[in-house]
Design an enzyme around this catalytic site. Structure first.
Site: not given
Length: 358
Positions: A96, A205, A246
């Site tokens: 990713r 999520q 992130d």
């Protein structure tokens, strides 16, 4: 605080036992709690790609254990096993693209490989390094929870009502969580009345993972549509938006789950404080700003299928997984090294020179 947080721990996503990596399959939570066993780097990379495991810190930890599995395999084959290991490294690093913790963890593992002494067993050394990364993240969560609580206490008036986006809890980390770690700690301290969790489309999520985590600890949680956030801020007395990250660039721009940017814009308009909670491994000083962050886009089917049926072949989809929130919309970034208010390039650089707080 640390002891009370540890006593409240009920959820974990990663378990390393007897040379096998076990990952709690987050694609099927909360309906089933199924652990997937990974015995190779291939299986770990696939688990990261397909979101069996997700959340920037958790991805990094899983990748570190994936490299351990690769060392087990390559070392047993003999020959130039370290050269052969590069193929596994590349496979994991490309699983990713956006979460920098993945690259940070793998680079730390590679550096440990370079430091092997003559006669040292690389399998034991690499396993110990991955375990240290895992434990370090868990301890960082505890430190960030305390720092976040101190910030909320600083602005304490009535009981706080907070909004969070995506999942930045125990499922996304090595334990306790980043944003949810702060929220858990603040609730234990009697500071939070209710948590609103964005459902966080298209993978949900927030409604599937965050709400499940909070409800399992009897923390009052209400799921809301992503598009209701501004209305919530206007009508429900939201005092904090608390999210994870992130990747954070040198100037303080933050990449997080798609929808975070619009939350920050709405928060600024409504006078709601905006907190980002992430370990220092999420800070990437090699990128000057959020414009440099590679933004992952996933398959159109995630948007164009309803109940397993496609909406039509002539319909396109734009499905970015992350967006970038500019630093000037962020009130504070909380890391295990300390707190940065009104983040900018100078403050982030100063933070990264500090030692960890414990």
């Amino acid at each position: 605080m640390r002891d009370r947080l540890m006593a409240a721990e009920k959820v974990k996503a990663i378990d390393w036992r007897d040379g096998t990596l076990y990952l709690l399959d987050q694609r099927i939570l909360p309906f089933e709690q199924t652990w997937r066993a990974c015995d190779s780097a291939d299986e770990v990379a696939e688990a990261i790609r397909t979101m069996v495991v997700r959340g920037a810190p958790a991805i990094g930890i899983a990748a570190a254990y994936g490299l351990v599995l690769a060392v087990f395999d390559r070392y047993a084959q003999g020959g130039d096993w370290q050269m052969a290991l590069e193929e596994d490294f590349d496979q994991l690093v490309n699983a990713r693209p956006t979460a920098v913790n993945l690259f940070w963890a793998l680079n730390r593992m590679r550096e440990r490989l370079y430091r092997l002494k003559n006669g040292e067993d690389p399998r034991a050394a690499m396993e110990a390094e991955a375990a240290a990364i895992h434990l370090s993240d868990r301890e960082a969560n505890l430190t960030m929870a305390q720092l976040g609580v101190d910030l909320i206490r600083k602005h304490q008036g009535n009981l706080q009502t907070v909004l969070t986006h995506c999942n930045a809890g125990a499922l996304a980390t090595g334990g306790f969580g980043t944003a949810l770690g702060v929220i858990r700690a603040a609730y234990i301290e009697g500071m939070i009345e209710r948590v609103y969790a964005d459902e966080t489309r298209p993978w949900l999520q927030g409604s599937r993972l965050t709400a499940w985590e909070l409800a399992s600890e009897s923390i009052p949680v209400t799921v809301t549509a992503d598009s209701a956030a501004a209305h919530l801020m206007k009508t429900k007395g939201i005092t904090w938006v608390i999210v994870g990250a992130d990747r954070i660039t040198a100037n303080g721009d933050v990449a997080n789950k798609i929808g975070t940017y619009q939350l920050a814009v709405a928060a600024m308009h409504h006078g709601v404080r905006f907190m980002v909670v992430a370990p220092s491994s999420t800070i990437d000083l090699n990128l000057a700003s959020g414009d440099d962050i590679p933004i992952e886009e996933r398959d159109a089917s995630e948007l164009l299928e309803v109940c397993g049926r496609g909406l039509g072949n002539d319909i396109g989809a734009f499905n970015p997984v992350f967006d970038v929130t500019p630093a000037d919309l962020i009130d504070v970034i909380v890391t295990e090294k300390g707190v940065v208010e009104r983040p900018d390039t100078a403050r982030l650089a100063q933070l990264m020179c500090r030692k960890r707080l414990h």
